[in-house]
Write a protein that holds these residues in place. Structure first.
Motif, mmCIF file in Angstrom:
data_model
loop_
_atom_site.group_PDB
_atom_site.id
_atom_site.type_symbol
_atom_site.label_atom_id
_atom_site.label_comp_id
_atom_site.label_asym_id
_atom_site.label_seq_id
_atom_site.Cartn_x
_atom_site.Cartn_y
_atom_site.Cartn_z
ATOM 1 N N ASP A 59 40.752 42.077 36.603
ATOM 2 C CA ASP A 59 40.595 42.916 37.782
ATOM 3 C C ASP A 59 39.580 42.293 38.743
ATOM 4 O OD1 ASP A 59 40.297 44.873 39.620
ATOM 5 O OD2 ASP A 59 40.031 46.500 38.182
ATOM 6 N N VAL B 266 51.073 40.134 41.439
ATOM 7 C CA VAL B 266 49.924 40.905 40.975
ATOM 8 C C VAL B 266 49.773 42.222 41.724
ATOM 9 C CG1 VAL B 266 47.424 40.813 40.662
ATOM 10 C CG2 VAL B 266 48.777 38.751 40.376
ATOM 11 N N TYR B 267 50.222 42.250 42.982
ATOM 12 C CA TYR B 267 49.937 43.423 43.811
ATOM 13 C C TYR B 267 51.203 44.110 44.287
ATOM 14 C CZ TYR B 267 45.164 41.699 44.072
ATOM 15 O OH TYR B 267 43.904 41.274 43.756
ATOM 16 N N GLU C 260 39.043 42.824 41.815
ATOM 17 C CA GLU C 260 38.349 43.781 42.678
ATOM 18 C C GLU C 260 37.071 44.274 41.996
ATOM 19 O OE1 GLU C 260 41.588 43.876 42.041
ATOM 20 O OE2 GLU C 260 42.385 43.345 44.007
ATOM 21 N N ARG D 241 46.595 46.616 42.914
ATOM 22 C CA ARG D 241 46.850 45.846 41.706
ATOM 23 C C ARG D 241 47.858 46.565 40.834
ATOM 24 N NH1 ARG D 241 44.492 41.667 38.971
ATOM 25 N NH2 ARG D 241 43.224 41.282 40.810
ATOM 26 N N ILE E 257 47.332 39.874 36.256
ATOM 27 C CA ILE E 257 47.245 41.301 36.560
ATOM 28 C C ILE E 257 46.057 41.933 35.838
ATOM 29 C CG2 ILE E 257 48.444 43.512 36.307
ATOM 30 C CD1 ILE E 257 51.068 41.970 36.554
#
Lengths: 683, 325, 449
Positions: free
Chosen positions: A401, A439-440, A403, A449, A398
């Protein structure tokens, strides 16, 4: 001295008309030559041993395995290349009795593939041939046997000897034979039960059990034809001394043949005069026709006369030369991205006006690649399948990041991975059903997230509240083993440390060289590492086998780099790999992927999107993740290229002239001082 | 003279053996043959058996220095050291780890290296000496002072900046030269003039300053004072006396580095994509090709020693008082 | 908890050694003579001031510690795994002010456009405001120039204020003359620059930010320690070897001479970069196999730096040893040395009493002359890939990274320019100082003018 130098410069300038920075000889002007580059020389061009992506670029234009991928259709579809039709396996049981196509996998003892090749296909001209040499089934069989050649170390020999009947035994026999005789091993003298010639144009391959993925291998250069004459010719000591072995000079039936190979400098492919000619496809995926990709339908390929690949060890010169028109296409480095591409508000990519003004076009596709950060499951801190260690890994999953990573380092060119399978493969799931629930969260039609607080909670449950060992109070220190050490990597590693610091975990980067890294991986002494996998063929088995227990790195030397062993997963894998694509297989894959998300042996990274730029004069470009034989489809508008190059490469004299003037002015005081001294002397 | 040369050549042998031993130790400690095998066999699906086979083929499966299992002389000769290191004394460099003939590569790659290194060296020498003479000519004026400071400033700039800046301006912005690449023969001029220009400019700072000190030393000598006292013009003193006598240490110094020009320039070549020995070496370091680096080290040592001997010989040619015994 | 890294210890040793040497020089007038000549050279003194500033930064950056954490469950003290230096503490504001990615010097917005979600749910593509750079401005597009000018003025005033007491001190200690003027002027320049930076840096990224949004000014200042260390320690760690071998070869002659000559000819004949590359690869392997040698990443990078210094030294000592040997050969034949030997004075005593003092100027010249070359060499080695730890901030790593940025359009120039400026000033100062020291100490050049 300076005037002399300047004169020299002028001389050099006048010596060459046309752009001063033309890196190619004048004799190549106006020819349909494609220019490209490589950063590392191909190490192996022998089809039995080549496995690297920078080698297949050449091999795929020269060698023709029986099958190929349809260049334009998606999802990827196998079509015949030299074969007359796609081979259908005939299943037989242990007693050799044929079974139906829907026979259960456990009853199938062998799958027999009978491949019929088209007559009238000829090899390129070569010193080893007396005249024009026709392609026969025996050439294919010869190459299958070469996979067992002890001197070639074919990378798929281990794998294939599990499947092709008698290949392992052939390997042992050849090894014995190689000990007694140095030089050429004539494969024709060693029979192989699993690969046999049926008639001049037909051969048969026997595969143990059911192995549906086998047809994909038939589209790779490992199964290309090899005429025995060439093998004999290239094994002569003279050829070896001359660097004319098969490992440096491929000989095939394909549209191109190698005409120049200056190691680590230049490779030149030219049209094969004996090529039978292949018609340009007349069908493609939706939108291909509108994009003009099918304009050449039915015309005889190839279109380009030559392809020249020059060594270019750095990315900057390559990019600049592409902008000047000296290379016909280019990828986009993360540093050049802003210059080339603008990401629209909706996330769609478009070229910048400057690029569009040059007529450059952009092609994108999601690569069948998974990048991930692996945890060594043998490590006492991050490994282990129990709840505590699992939670530590989930917390990290998690915290990192992805992204942001994609935004900074890949300029948004990638999609965060929700599991091991990249899109485009069977088993991949899109949308809400496809997210990684560890995680999402699925919020407003998009994966989001989980907050860092969730990661901190998991970390506390794992026994490290606030990043400190609950038992001893010691701060948690984790180690990343990496062989990255370039300038770009530093920024990346800094970023990764920042991610771990979110959980108050100190990440120590243990940089190391390639060998040391491989050692660690093999001994299982690494802790966290970065890794990736490119699909060999479009089947989920090719990714899930990376986590199959018996395939682990430590002890078994396999490709399961995290050494993840989960008996339930392994059981499902064995079941999944022989299934035909369908809902049943999807269900098994879903269970396997869910298991991986819970256990988190991988911190799923992302699937990169490939961006390719090409100039307007290069036609028929469509990225294809599986097929590498794209050169024959390309066409070049030579006149347009010449005009553009001339316009883009006008020398700018103002700068250097100014510099020389400034220098001259700077010398004026010296001149004055000299005059003064002369006068003083005269007086 | 002949006897002297012979002695010097003999003296070179233990040095080369030392070089050989040192590099051998370094490289086998860093890179065990196992490492090399895995590096060269590729990334995907490598089995331990393949590693063993690879080693056996290249003779890396033998003991390092002493083969206890063999009989007689083979105890020493059937080792990695004997087969891979000592053969170099006959300039038999063997094959690189990816199976290519090193001597052949060196022969073809030598020329692009020379095409850059030689002009850079010669033009650089001429430019540096000219600048030094100009500064000397304007001695005790502000020209000298600013010139010297400029030289110090120039030598305080990292060579990387000269290359990066030069390539950026001339090749990218002004489009006066190809950004990288090389062609054989006469066409090479188009590719090499920029690296040469950068090399010369980058070397002015240190070079001209060094020659200036040499000339200054010469200018302080009695005969120069005498010449000046006789009323000879400044230019005459400068060229007839200072330059002429100063050339002795300059030329002998140049002779010493001359053979090393063959090795090429590591950084310049890799920046401009010149397929010379410098980029060959860098590529080999990055690919950890043990055989190539070892060969280049040996070649470098041979050339260095050749330079030393040449220097001694050139002393006798320039200065008849020096006798070599 | 204070942490003493290997290189820290060595740099303190070096500073202590310099102080001791200065004391010695002051005590012995004959030693002080050449140094007085250096002290009278305006250029050299200006350079010395700059060098002192760089050294001060390096020393501050060498006072390492691990910040304390709240005590663990058993009550014993615990420390963070991260190693900080006093300089990091002083520059904490720069470390903290991390942006997302590139931003130009004094920029208030990121360098590249990004999709920004507006409060009403729409997304637009624009240059987002920086998190820190110019964040205090209400309207960055209009108020910026005035704000910068105001802050710069304040910085100048502060710099001037800091300069005054220092100037007073200098005026008291130094005799009037060109040198004093040079020192004062250099000090003023340093104070003004430092003042302006100190006032502006908390509000703007003076040198912009790099790819991961780190302040380039911080990276540049951190690189100073690496540069100074490589320049200074490399010679220091190999001095014993060079002096020991060089002097004994010259003094004892015979077999010893042969052996030493053989050793350095052999080492010399190997192309330097190749030897360094091979040794660095070896060192990396050793570090890999001994993870117990270091506890933290900083210690690891430090050990690597130390080894790099050692390796550079190994290829460098031969030159000094050769010079020392030649000089010792001359000194050995001096009358009083021969006399001392005739009186039966022991070799050790002759060496320390007579030989060493007579060759010390060569050692000193060599140390100052090598400094700048080594700083430059670090950059080249980083390019070849055998330099300092990639995670460590150094000029070489900065240049190497900035190289890629030149290919961008519009070009990202600030990292390259910042590294160039600082490195240039450091090397220039070192070169100027070294020149003066050589002129003062070398009897050859002394007799010339």
């Amino acid at each position: 001295m300076r005037p002399v130098f300047f004169c020299l410069l002028v001389f050099v300038l006048s010596a060459c008309s046309g752009p001063m920075n033309d890196p190619y000889p004048k004799s190549e002007d106006g020819k349909a030559i494609l220019y490209s580059a490589f950063d590392e020389p191909p190490k192996h061009l022998d089809p039995a041993r080549s496995y690297a992506s920078n080698e297949v670029v050449y091999l795929a234009q020269i060698y023709e395995p029986p099958l190929q991928y349809h260049y334009f259709k998606r999802p990827y579809e196998l079509i015949p290349l030299t074969a007359s039709a796609l081979p259908r396996p005939v299943y037989v049981d242990a007693d050799g009795r044929p079974l139906g196509a829907d026979a259960p996998a456990e009853r199938i003892a062998e799958s027999v593939y009978e491949i019929h090749i088209r007559p009238g296909i000829y090899f390129q001209p070569h010193a080893a041939f007396a005249g024009k040499r026709e392609l026969t089934a025996a050439d294919y069989v010869y190459e299958v046997k070469r996979l067992a050649h002890p001197g070639l170390h074919s990378p798929i020999f281990g794998l294939m000897s599990d499947y092709i009947v008698g290949l392992r035994e052939l390997g042992t026999e050849l090894e014995r034979a190689a000990k007694t005789s140095r030089g050429w091993l004539d494969m024709r003298r060693y029979p192989l039960a699993g690969a046999q010639v049926v008639d001049r144009y037909t051969y048969r391959i026997r595969v143990k059990g059911k192995y549906p993925q086998f047809v994909y291998w038939l589209a790779m250069a490992f199964f290309a034809p090899m005429p025995w004459e060439v093998d004999a010719w290239a094994s002569r000591p003279e050829a070896v001394a001359d660097n004319r072995t098969l490992d440096t000079w491929p000989v095939g039936t394909g549209p191109y043949m190698m005409t120049e190979h200056r190691y680590n400098r230049r490779i030149r492919l030219a049209r094969n005069p004996n090529f039978r000619g292949e018609a340009y496809p007349d069908a493609g995926a939706a939108g291909d026709a509108a994009a003009g990709l099918l304009a050449d339908a039915g015309k005889t390929m190839p279109f380009i006369d030559e392809a020249v690949y020059t060594k270019e060890s750095e990315s900057i010169p390559y990019w600049n030369k592409f902008l000047q028109g000296w290379y016909d296409s280019s990828g986009i480095g993360s540093d050049n991205f802003d210059q080339a591409v603008r990401v629209g508000a909706g996330g769609e990519s478009e070229l910048t006006p400057a690029m569009r003004a040059k007529g450059i076009a952009l092609k994108t596709s999601v690569a069948t690649t998974s990048f991930y950060t692996g945890f060594n499951m043998l490590d006492p801190v991050v490994g282990g399948l129990d709840e505590r260690h699992r939670k530590l890994r989930q917390a990290l999953a998690i915290a990192v990041d992805i992204e942001e990573y994609i935004a900074i380092f890949a300029n948004g060119r990638g999609i965060p991975a929700q599991g091991p399978l990249p899109p485009g493969l069977f088993g991949y799931r899109d949308g809400a059903a496809g997210i990684n629930p560890v995680v999402y969260d699925w919020v407003a039609g998009k994966p989001r997230r989980k907050p860092i607080a969730e990661a901190r909670r998991l970390l506390a449950e794992a026994g490290y509240p606030d990043g400190r060992d609950a038992a001893t109070g010691k701060p948690l220190v984790l180690n990343l083993d990496t062989m990255a050490r370039g300038p770009d990597d530093k920024a990346r590693l800094d970023w990764l440390r920042k991610q771990f610091r979110k959980l108050d975990i100190e990440l120590v980067v243990r940089g190391t060289d390639y060998n040391r890294f491989q050692d660690k991986m093999r001994e299982g002494t690494e802790q966290i590492f970065e890794w990736g996998w490119n699909a060999d063929y479009p089947d989920p088995e090719n990714f899930l086998f990376l986590l199959y227990g018996p395939n682990r790195k430590v002890g078994a030397g396999g490709e399961n780099a995290t050494n993840y062993v989960n008996p339930e997963f392994d059981r499902l894998f064995v079941q999944m790999k022989d299934m035909d694509n369908g809902p049943a297989r999807q269900a098994v894959i879903d269970r396997m992927v869910a298991m991986l998300r819970q256990d988190s042996p991988w911190l799923f990274g992302f699937h990169p999107k490939d961006y390719v730029l090409h100039h307007a004069w290069l036609k028929n470009v469509k990225p294809n993740q599986m097929a590498n034989n794209g050169l024959k489809y390309r066409r070049i508008d030579v006149a347009a290229r010449a005009t553009a190059r001339k316009a883009w490469n006008r020398p700018h004299w103002a700068g250097p002239v100014l510099a020389v003037l400034v220098l001259a002015v700077a010398l004026v005081p010296a001149w004055l001082a000299y005059r003064k001294r002369q006068e003083a002397r005269a007086r | 003279m002949t006897a002297y040369l012979l002695r010097r050549l003999l003296y070179a042998v233990p040095i080369l053996i030392g070089v050989n031993l040192l590099t051998f130790a370094l490289f086998f400690l860093v890179n065990t043959p196992d490492d090399m095998a895995r590096l060269h066999l590729g990334v995907k699906r490598v089995t331990p058996e393949a590693v063993q086979k690879w080693k056996a083929e290249r003779g890396y499966d033998k003991p390092l220095l002493f083969n206890a299992g063999a009989a007689g002389l083979a105890k020493v000769s059937d080792t990695i050291f004997f087969r891979h290191s000592l053969a170099m004394f006959a300039f038999r460099f063997g094959a690189s780890d990816d199976g290519r003939d090193i001597a052949g590569e060196i022969k073809t790659r030598m020329w692009p290296s020379l095409a850059i290194a030689l002009p850079t060296f010669v033009i650089g020498l001429a430019v540096d000496i000219s600048v030094a003479l100009i500064l000397l000519f304007f001695r005790r004026t502000y020209v000298e002072w600013t010139g010297v400071v400029a030289l110090v400033a120039m030598m305080s700039v990292s060579s990387l900046f000269y290359i990066i800046g030069g390539q950026y301006l001339f090749a990218k912005v002004w489009q006066l030269a190809p950004i990288s690449g090389y062609q054989d023969g006469f066409n090479a001029a188009r590719f090499v003039w920029l690296p040469i220009l950068i090399g010369v400019v980058g070397g002015i700072g240190a070079g001209a300053r060094w020659y200036r000190t040499l000339f200054l030393e010469e200018a302080g000598k009695d005969y120069v004072r005498t010449a000046r006292a006789k009323g000879l013009s400044e230019a005459r003193v400068l060229f007839r006396h200072i330059l002429k006598n100063g050339m002795v240490p300059i030329l002998t110094g140049a002779v010493a580095v001359f053979p090393l020009l063959f090795m090429g320039s590591l950084i310049m070549e890799s920046f401009f994509g010149i397929p010379g020995l410098g980029s060959y070496t860098i590529d080999a370091i990055n690919a950890q090709d043990f055989a190539i680096v070892r060969a280049m080290v040996f070649l470098g040592a041979v050339l260095y020693i050749a330079g030393l001997i040449l220097t001694d010989v050139s002393y006798t040619l320039v200065d008849p008082r020096v006798r070599l015994r | 908890m204070p942490v003493l890294l290997w290189t820290d210890a060595l740099i303190f040793l070096l500073v202590a050694g310099l102080a001791g040497f200065a004391y010695l020089v002051r005590r012995h007038p004959h030693l002080a003579v050449p140094w007085r000549r250096v002290a009278a050279d305006p250029l050299a003194m200006a350079a010395a001031v700059v060098l002192l500033c760089f050294t001060a930064v390096a020393v501050l950056d060498s006072l390492h510690y691990r910040p304390a954490l709240p005590p663990g469950p058993n009550g014993e003290a615990q420390y963070a795994a991260e190693v900080n230096s006093v300089l990091d503490r002083a520059l904490a504001v720069l470390v903290e002010h991390q942006e997302k990615s590139y931003s130009a010097p004094f920029a208030t917005r990121l360098f590249a456009k990004e999709a920004i979600s507006l409060p009403d749910g729409r997304t637009v593509r624009d240059y987002p405001r920086l998190a820190w750079g110019g964040a205090h401005l209400a309207d960055p597009d209009r108020g910026r120039a005035g704000d910068i000018a105001g802050k710069a003025g304040l910085g100048l005033a502060l710099g001037l204020a800091a300069w005054l007491p220092a100037a007073w001190l200098v005026r008291r200690r130094l005799a009037a003359g060109g040198a004093r003027r040079a020192v004062l002027a250099t000090l003023l320049a340093v104070c003004l620059v430092a003042g302006v930076l100190a006032v502006l840096a908390p509000y703007y990224h003076v040198f912009g930010t790099d790819k991961v949004g780190q302040d380039v000014l911080y990276a540049t200042i951190k690189s100073i320690r690496t540069g100074v260390l490589i320049g200074a320690l490399t010679t220091l760690v190999t001095l014993p070897l060079a002096i020991g071998l060089g002097v004994s070869a010259g003094y004892f002659g015979g077999r010893v001479d042969d052996a030493v000559q053989y050793l350095y000819t052999t080492l010399n004949s190997i192309p330097g970069v190749l030897l360094i590359a091979a040794a660095v690869l070896l060192m990396q392997a050793q570090l890999e196999t001994h993870p117990d040698w270091f506890e933290t990443g900083a210690e690891r990078a430090d050990l690597r730096l130390l080894f790099l210094c050692l390796i550079l030294g190994m290829t460098n000592w031969t030159g000094l040893a050769r010079l020392l040997r030649a000089e010792t050969l001359k000194v050995r034949e001096l009358d009083y040395v021969i006399a001392a030997r005739a009186f039966g004075v022991s070799d050790g005593r002759i060496l320390t009493r007579h030989i060493l003092p007579n060759v010390q100027h060569i050692v000193l010249i060599s140390v100052v002359m090598d400094f700048s070359g080594l700083v430059l060499a670090e950059a080249v080695l980083s390019y070849v890939g055998v330099g300092v730890d990639p995670g460590m901030m150094s000029f070489g790593n900065m240049i190497n990274g900035a190289r890629l940025e030149l290919a961008r359009e519009p070009v990202v120039w600030w990292q390259l320019v910042a590294a160039f400026l600082f490195m240039f000033v450091l090397v220039l100062a070192a070169n100027l100082f070294a020149d003066s020291v050589r002129d003062a100490l070398d009897p050859r050049t002394r007799s010339r003018t």
